[in-house]
Design a protein around this motif. Structure first.
Motif, PDB file in Angstrom:
ATOM      1  N   PHE A 255      43.462  37.946  40.420  1.00  0.00           N
ATOM      2  CA  PHE A 255      41.993  38.371  40.907  1.00  0.00           C
ATOM      3  C   PHE A 255      41.111  38.310  39.704  1.00  0.00           C
ATOM      4  O   PHE A 255      41.105  37.925  38.424  1.00  0.00           O
ATOM      5  CB  PHE A 255      42.207  40.612  40.686  1.00  0.00           C
ATOM      6  N   LYS A 256      39.660  39.211  39.726  1.00  0.00           N
ATOM      7  CA  LYS A 256      38.929  38.839  39.755  1.00  0.00           C
ATOM      8  C   LYS A 256      38.828  40.049  38.571  1.00  0.00           C
ATOM      9  O   LYS A 256      38.659  41.301  38.206  1.00  0.00           O
ATOM     10  CB  LYS A 256      37.325  38.572  40.270  1.00  0.00           C
ATOM     11  N   LEU A 257      38.588  39.651  36.810  1.00  0.00           N
ATOM     12  CA  LEU A 257      38.220  40.484  36.132  1.00  0.00           C
ATOM     13  C   LEU A 257      36.894  41.332  36.343  1.00  0.00           C
ATOM     14  O   LEU A 257      36.038  40.910  36.575  1.00  0.00           O
ATOM     15  CB  LEU A 257      38.195  40.050  34.590  1.00  0.00           C
ATOM     16  N   VAL A 286      43.803  54.926  31.962  1.00  0.00           N
ATOM     17  CA  VAL A 286      45.074  54.150  32.577  1.00  0.00           C
ATOM     18  C   VAL A 286      44.783  53.270  34.103  1.00  0.00           C
ATOM     19  O   VAL A 286      43.477  54.267  33.998  1.00  0.00           O
ATOM     20  CB  VAL A 286      45.623  55.199  33.042  1.00  0.00           C
ATOM     21  N   GLY A 289      42.896  48.406  33.761  1.00  0.00           N
ATOM     22  CA  GLY A 289      43.547  46.718  33.300  1.00  0.00           C
ATOM     23  C   GLY A 289      43.659  46.242  32.333  1.00  0.00           C
ATOM     24  O   GLY A 289      42.997  45.096  31.704  1.00  0.00           O
ATOM     25  N   ALA A 292      46.548  42.224  32.266  1.00  0.00           N
ATOM     26  CA  ALA A 292      45.272  41.530  32.561  1.00  0.00           C
ATOM     27  C   ALA A 292      44.486  41.025  30.559  1.00  0.00           C
ATOM     28  O   ALA A 292      44.813  39.926  30.401  1.00  0.00           O
ATOM     29  CB  ALA A 292      44.173  41.980  33.209  1.00  0.00           C
ATOM     30  N   PRO A 436      38.837  48.889  37.903  1.00  0.00           N
ATOM     31  CA  PRO A 436      38.467  47.836  39.146  1.00  0.00           C
ATOM     32  C   PRO A 436      38.164  48.472  39.974  1.00  0.00           C
ATOM     33  O   PRO A 436      38.231  49.141  40.695  1.00  0.00           O
ATOM     34  CB  PRO A 436      40.207  47.479  39.203  1.00  0.00           C
ATOM     35  N   ARG A 439      39.036  51.350  43.447  1.00  0.00           N
ATOM     36  CA  ARG A 439      39.965  52.032  42.949  1.00  0.00           C
ATOM     37  C   ARG A 439      39.416  53.524  43.747  1.00  0.00           C
ATOM     38  O   ARG A 439      37.676  53.274  43.533  1.00  0.00           O
ATOM     39  CB  ARG A 439      40.218  52.082  42.014  1.00  0.00           C
TER      40      ARG A 439
HETATM   41  P1  ADP Z   1      46.398  49.881  32.548  1.00  0.00           P
HETATM   42  O1  ADP Z   1      45.227  49.679  31.307  1.00  0.00           O
HETATM   43  O2  ADP Z   1      47.001  51.042  32.619  1.00  0.00           O
HETATM   44  O3  ADP Z   1      47.459  49.035  31.598  1.00  0.00           O
HETATM   45  P2  ADP Z   1      47.226  47.682  34.142  1.00  0.00           P
HETATM   46  O4  ADP Z   1      46.875  46.624  32.882  1.00  0.00           O
HETATM   47  O5  ADP Z   1      48.491  47.805  34.398  1.00  0.00           O
HETATM   48  O6  ADP Z   1      45.882  49.044  34.057  1.00  0.00           O
HETATM   49  O7  ADP Z   1      46.478  47.729  35.670  1.00  0.00           O
HETATM   50  C1  ADP Z   1      46.418  48.578  36.677  1.00  0.00           C
HETATM   51  C2  ADP Z   1      46.457  48.204  38.172  1.00  0.00           C
HETATM   52  O8  ADP Z   1      45.194  47.329  38.141  1.00  0.00           O
HETATM   53  C3  ADP Z   1      47.382  46.647  37.849  1.00  0.00           C
HETATM   54  O9  ADP Z   1      48.519  46.873  39.118  1.00  0.00           O
HETATM   55  C4  ADP Z   1      46.761  45.901  38.417  1.00  0.00           C
HETATM   56  O10 ADP Z   1      47.200  44.272  38.429  1.00  0.00           O
HETATM   57  C5  ADP Z   1      45.925  45.649  38.627  1.00  0.00           C
HETATM   58  N1  ADP Z   1      44.059  45.090  37.954  1.00  0.00           N
HETATM   59  C6  ADP Z   1      43.583  45.316  36.512  1.00  0.00           C
HETATM   60  N2  ADP Z   1      42.488  44.671  36.416  1.00  0.00           N
HETATM   61  C7  ADP Z   1      42.080  43.892  37.760  1.00  0.00           C
HETATM   62  C8  ADP Z   1      40.841  43.776  38.711  1.00  0.00           C
HETATM   63  N3  ADP Z   1      40.218  43.230  37.677  1.00  0.00           N
HETATM   64  N4  ADP Z   1      41.130  43.423  39.924  1.00  0.00           N
HETATM   65  C9  ADP Z   1      41.469  44.510  40.214  1.00  0.00           C
HETATM   66  N5  ADP Z   1      42.843  44.480  40.200  1.00  0.00           N
HETATM   67  C10 ADP Z   1      43.447  44.887  38.964  1.00  0.00           C
END
Ligand code: ADP
Ligand code: MG
Length: 683
Positions: A255-257, A286, A289, A292, A436, A439
């Protein structure tokens, strides 16, 4: 006498008492003066002799009538004095304190504070504290301080010692606070503060004194943290991490950051390049993301020839991270290793080898990562997830494993800035403040138990769409004393009677790790419709197909915990719901639930949490790494803390090293507290 003289110069302190006090960290006269009461007792009101209340501590005044008598009963000496005032009288008795007899002068007026008892119709005051009535009283007839005392030392003794100490340094206690600050914040002098914190002249004087001392304690700490941060962040790094082309890993992530993620990543990259050691906290709500961002940071470190480790607070979470890292990194030819306490011995041995030889570039695990046995090959980056569960010490231990690696800390607990500055005062802070795209807001409702039928219908409806639900209960097992929902019995009831057509399972903290793991995985695969759980689920679990979060006895949870729990749903693109079930009538509890219904913003919630119940949630786990406070209380003193932080930052900007004449005494004081003292304790 000088403030820095040893406490042994005080009249009543000899070698033994000095040694006892040393154990409390009290070495100098100044230390003693700065040993603040833990509480106060109001002994300021005299009760007329015919109105004393048996069973309670009373304060009275009266004349000693004749010479006190001493009797010996077996091995015990009992001193008995008759006290009169007007027409009333009362007996005072002391056990095994024969000297009292000679200390009380017949005809003289004293005040007494002690417990009054009534035995066989006879009213007496037992072993009271007493002093001649005059303005110098310490133990009776006033508000008296109560100290944490060493074994065998009485309140009376320590009060006396502290009073002597104060008298002896009168006029020589240094005012280290710059005059401009005193004036600007309307603070009383240090001498006044110290005097009135021990023996307050009045309520107003006490509050003035306390405010000044709280201000001092917080300011000294905040300045020290700023200094630490300055030192840490200006520490040259031997770990050189150059920017790398990260197209490959971005492709894998898929996915795109978001802009917020990109911004934080750039902050990390510039830390890497800066030549100094990174110490950065990523705060992100929470689901914002953080993973990533951590992945890309790890990728860059690995491509520079370093290992990167990620430490998670639970096995479940470590496993989950391992899976997502594995999926992204292994196809790129980068080996990932899992190291948790749940591994079999053979698996562990293999993991140790792979880590030590440098075969594994990415290491993910729990506390197992910081054990002595683990040797890293070339550790360049340490990431800790959900850091509020780890102490500063553990973070340090992990960092010490490498040759001063860069440190990245991730937390999902949004912390109001004020507290972050104290909790993470030694870190730079980055915030991922946008979720992201795509949502949806998690619709949140607060209901009472009359809604159960509708609630069950709702679970069935979501399940029919192929979605899953969590139900959180405050307890594991039922308990006669409360009517709180319990995980085990409720699961049973749901499974058998209420939702027989659905698959209902549970997880809780008393289960073995493997068992928990298995159920979590089964839930993640969609084999379980409804997962009943305690708050073990709170941290980081990611099952995007779960769309319904039901929290039983929601009044039992703090706002931040509720927010974390709610964050387990709304992780996919489907509309998600959170139902807070509570029959509470309590106003504050209701207010909390209302806030949850109104907003999804973790920062708003944490600010509210702070005002509603103090920072308990943030400091809930003992390992917050916060220094113990002598007088400040972060629950109560948040306003002073804000004032202090403003001041600290201004001071730091104007005179970073506190070198000016005006600030130099402040600087010495900080050094005295955080360097001299701490060193002594460590040695
Ligand atoms: P946390 O910050 O709570 O650790 P996560 O890293 O687990 O969050 O990310 C939550 C969800 O959002 C995951 O399923 C992840 O793949 C998704 N996600 C994270 N960044 C993006 C983004 N830029 N675009 C779409 N989905 C994303
Ligand atoms: Mg996470």
């Amino acid at each position: 006498m000088e403030p820095k003289d040893s406490i042994e110069v005080i009249k009543n302190i000899g070698k033994t008492r000095a040694a006892q006090l040393n154990k409390l960290g009290i070495e100098t006269v100044e230390d003693l003066v700065e040993y603040y009461p833990r509480d106060y007792e109001d002994r300021s009101t005299y009760v007329p002799l015919d109105e004393v209340e048996p069973g309670k501590v009373n304060t009275i005044r009266g004349r000693v009538c004749g010479k006190p008598e001493a009797k010996k009963i077996r091995s015990m000496t009992i001193v008995n004095a008759r006290i009169t005032a007007g027409k009333g009288f009362i007996e005072c008795v002391w056990f095994n304190q024969p000297y009292v007899r000679n200390q009380l002068t017949p005809g003289r007026e004293y005040s007494f504070t002690g417990r009054v008892t009534e035995k066989f119709g006879r009213i007496q005051m037992e072993s009271p504290d007493y002093e001649p009535v005059n303005e110098n009283s310490l133990n009776t007839g006033r508000i008296v301080p109560v100290y944490t005392v060493p074994n065998k030392m009485s309140q009376k003794i320590i009060r006396g010692c502290i009073k002597d100490a104060m008298d002896s340094v009168e006029g020589t206690l240094e005012e280290y606070m710059p005059h401009s600050i005193l004036e600007k914040h309307d603070l009383c002098s240090r001498e006044f503060a110290v005097k009135n914190i021990h023996f307050p002249e009045s309520d107003t004087a006490f509050f003035k004194a306390r405010r000044r001392l709280v201000f001092d304690e917080l300011l000294l700490l905040q300045l020290h943290l700023l200094e630490l941060k300055g030192n840490v962040c200006s520490k040259k790094s031997t770990v050189k991490i150059e920017d790398q082309d990260d197209t490959e890993i971005r492709k894998k992530i898929g996915f795109k950051l978001t802009d917020a993620q990109e911004r934080v990543l750039n902050e990390i990259k510039s830390d890497f390049k800066s030549g100094f050691i990174m110490n950065r906290l990523i705060q992100g709500d929470v689901g914002s993301g953080k993973t990533a961002v951590a992945m890309i940071a790890a990728y860059i470190a690995v491509n520079n020839g370093y290992q990167a480790v990620l430490m998670a607070p639970t096995d479940v979470l470590a496993n989950q991270h391992y899976k997502s890292f594995f999926d992204v990194f292994e196809p790129l030819g980068i080996k990932c290793e899992l190291l948790t306490s749940g591994l079999k011995k053979r698996e562990k041995e293999r993991a140790y080898d792979n880590i030590e030889t440098g075969y594994s570039k990415i290491v993910i695990g729990t506390h197992a990562l910081i054990q002595d046995r683990v040797k890293y090959n070339n550790l360049g980056l340490v990431i800790t997830d959900e850091q509020h569960r780890f102490g500063v010490r553990q973070r340090e231990m992990l960092a010490n494993k490498g040759d001063e690696p860069h440190v990245l800390v991730m937390t999902a607990t949004p912390i109001p800035r004020t507290l972050a500055l104290i909790l993470y005062g030694d870190l730079d802070i980055s915030i991922i403040d946008k979720l992201p795209p795509g949502r949806q807001k998690i619709d949140t409702f607060a209901v009472n138990h009359s809604y159960y039928q509708r609630l069950y219908a709702f679970i069935k409806k979501e399940a029919a769409k192929g979605r899953q639900a969590y139900i959180i209960c405050p307890m594991i097992e039922e308990n006669d004393k409360t009517e709180l929902r319990a995980v085990i019995s409720y699961t049973d009831e749901l499974d058998r009677n209420i939702l027989p057509e659905l698959k209902v399972s549970c997880v809780h903290g008393k289960m073995k790790n493997d068992e928990k793991q298995e159920i979590m995985e089964s839930f993640a695969r969609g084999e379980i419709d409804v997962l009943v759980s305690t708050t073990v689920i709170e941290v980081g679990i990611n099952v995007p197909n779960a769309t319904l979060m039901i929290i039983e006895n929601a009044e039992r949870f703090g706002l931040s915990a509720l927010h974390q729990l709610r964050g387990r749903v709304g992780r996919g693109s489907e509309k998600s719901y959170c139902i807070l079930v509570s029959d509470t009538k309590n106003k504050t509890s209701k207010e909390r639930l209302e806030i949850m219904c109104k907003t999804n913003d973790g920062f708003v919630i944490s600010e509210k949490d702070l005002t509603l119940r103090g920072p308990g949630d943030f400091f809930g786990t003992r390992q917050h790494g916060l220094p113990e406070m002598k007088i400040a209380n972060l629950y109560k003193d948040i306003d002073i803390l804000k004032e202090v932080q403003q001041t600290a930052i201004e001071l730091y900007k104007e005179d970073r090293e506190l070198k000016s004449v005006e600030n130099s005494l402040l600087r010495n004081k900080i050094f005295d507290i955080f360097t001299t003292k701490v060193k002594k304790i460590c040695l």
